[in-house]
Design a protein around this motif. Structure first.
Motif, PDB file in Angstrom:
ATOM      1  N   ARG A   1       4.039 -11.738  -1.091  1.00  0.00           N
ATOM      2  CA  ARG A   1       4.353 -10.443  -0.813  1.00  0.00           C
ATOM      3  C   ARG A   1       4.450  -9.489  -1.947  1.00  0.00           C
TER       4      ARG A   1
ATOM      5  N   ASN B   1       1.491  -7.554  -3.166  1.00  0.00           N
ATOM      6  CA  ASN B   1       1.243  -6.578  -2.444  1.00  0.00           C
ATOM      7  C   ASN B   1       2.247  -5.287  -2.955  1.00  0.00           C
ATOM      8  N   LYS B   2       3.346  -5.699  -3.094  1.00  0.00           N
ATOM      9  CA  LYS B   2       4.451  -4.599  -3.353  1.00  0.00           C
ATOM     10  C   LYS B   2       4.362  -4.254  -4.808  1.00  0.00           C
TER      11      LYS B   2
ATOM     12  N   ARG C   1       1.343  -4.419  -6.656  1.00  0.00           N
ATOM     13  CA  ARG C   1      -0.061  -3.734  -6.936  1.00  0.00           C
ATOM     14  C   ARG C   1      -0.764  -3.429  -5.711  1.00  0.00           C
ATOM     15  N   PRO C   2      -0.256  -2.338  -4.983  1.00  0.00           N
ATOM     16  CA  PRO C   2      -0.412  -1.867  -3.679  1.00  0.00           C
ATOM     17  C   PRO C   2      -2.145  -1.268  -3.952  1.00  0.00           C
ATOM     18  N   ASP C   3      -2.383  -1.011  -5.295  1.00  0.00           N
ATOM     19  CA  ASP C   3      -3.727  -0.370  -5.647  1.00  0.00           C
ATOM     20  C   ASP C   3      -4.832  -1.386  -5.319  1.00  0.00           C
TER      21      ASP C   3
ATOM     22  N   GLN D   1      -5.887  -3.479  -2.961  1.00  0.00           N
ATOM     23  CA  GLN D   1      -6.602  -3.471  -1.704  1.00  0.00           C
ATOM     24  C   GLN D   1      -7.338  -2.236  -1.876  1.00  0.00           C
TER      25      GLN D   1
END
Length: 352
Positions: A222, A225-226, A228-230, A232
């Motif tokens: 998790r 994702n937090k 490096r949301p870029d 995706q």
């Protein structure tokens, strides 16, 4: 994208876990293992239409996990070899392989200490780390029966590609450096950091880049994702599984630190190389053309490419390309433009 399913060849062997140092029985505090990484890689590769063979190449430093495209290609085109950057692996070329392999054979590998390759204990000197990487790449080349090829490296892979071209110029027809790390010298005089930041730097010195990810244990996936949301967003037009890339990057970097430790040996404060490449680029053979591909939004300094042009004046061409919309991850930020620039660069010097 076509919905046609391509069956890739994954050639595993019983020594993969033993040689890689990953182990299948890591404490579950870190929810990762060699098999988890293998599964994460396959989850990404299902979006590639070009048939691939993935296999281990044995070297004296341990196995190097390798990729080769298997489609029919023009035999007059030079082979292209891709070296990834820090914290990456072969699957992150997912947006590039189909385009690059249209008319030439492409190889890629997980660098020593990264991805599914061996994670050895590196020497503690700059010379020792560099020699380990260069010799492992040369053993890899020999084992794969490659004679002369176009060598492309991104970031840390660019640093290693330049070193390899310096040592083994007879095997490199063209050197392509994509937003390469390690070129500028550290400024002799810099503005002192605020006290708060100096304290943070000193506290973090003993740790490796991905120590926090490993320390996070079950929260690690998790955390990716937090933080490096870029990730995706960079791959969403090609990889339709939104969790595939973060999942792959997590499992690449939740494994034992090895490549990180090697890189830490090579760099000094603020990410500058201890032995800057700008002082060594003239050692690349005079007949080898060099292409730099920079992201205009990157923290890497594109003026190093132009400085290399000046240093190598009178030798084989040095070209500098700039992708305006891209940051450091030029191959992922603007994959179509990157693929076009790299293909054009390869075509330009195919006969050299």
């Amino acid at each position: 994208m076509s919905s046609t399913r391509v069956e890739h060849q994954f050639i595993e062997d019983s020594q993969t876990s033993a040689n890689s140092g990953l182990g299948s029985y890591l404490p579950r505090w870190r929810p990762t293992s060699a098999s988890d990484l293998a599964s994460a890689e396959k989850r990404v590769f299902k979006f590639i239409k070009t048939p691939l063979k993935l296999y281990n190449t044995s070297t004296s430093h341990g196995n190097l996990w390798s990729l080769q495209t298997l489609n029919e290609v023009c035999k007059t085109r030079k082979t292209l070899v891709l070296l990834h950057g820090m914290g990456a692996g072969v699957a992150l070329w997912v947006q590039n392989l189909d385009h690059l392999a249209q008319d030439r054979r492409v190889f890629a590998l997980d660098l020593l200490g990264f991805g599914r390759s061996a994670r050895p204990h590196f020497p503690t000197s700059v010379a020792g780390v560099e020699e380990t990487y260069i010799s492992s790449l040369e053993e890899w080349r020999h084992a794969n029966n490659l004679d002369k090829f176009i060598l492309t490296g991104h970031s840390f892979g660019g640093y290693l590609a330049a070193l390899y071209a310096t040592r083994y110029p007879q095997h490199v027809s063209h050197l392509v450096l994509a937003d390469p790390w390690g070129f500028p010298r550290m400024p002799e005089k810099t503005e002192p950091l605020p006290l708060r930041w100096r304290l943070i730097v000193n506290v973090m010195k003993p740790f490796n880049i991905f120590s926090g990810l490993r320390a996070a244990g079950p929260l690690g996936p998790r955390l990716i994702n937090k933080m490096r949301p870029d990730l995706q967003a960079k791959f969403r037009n090609y990889v339709r599984d939104v969790e595939a890339i973060p999942n792959y990057i997590y499992h690449c970097n939740a494994q034992d630190a090895s490549g990180e430790v090697a890189w830490k040996t090579l760099h000094r404060e603020l990410g500058f190389a201890k032995e800057p490449l700008i002082d060594r680029i003239d050692e690349v053979h005079a007949d080898i053309p060099i292409t730099f591909i920079y992201g205009a939004q990157s923290w890497m300094d594109p003026t190093m490419g132009y400085r290399a042009q000046e240093i190598r004046e009178g030798k084989a061409p040095v070209n500098v390309e700039l992708i305006l919309e891209a940051g450091h991850h030029v191959y992922a930020d603007s994959p179509q433009q990157f693929n076009t620039l790299l293909t054009n660069a390869c075509n330009m010097f195919d006969e050299s």
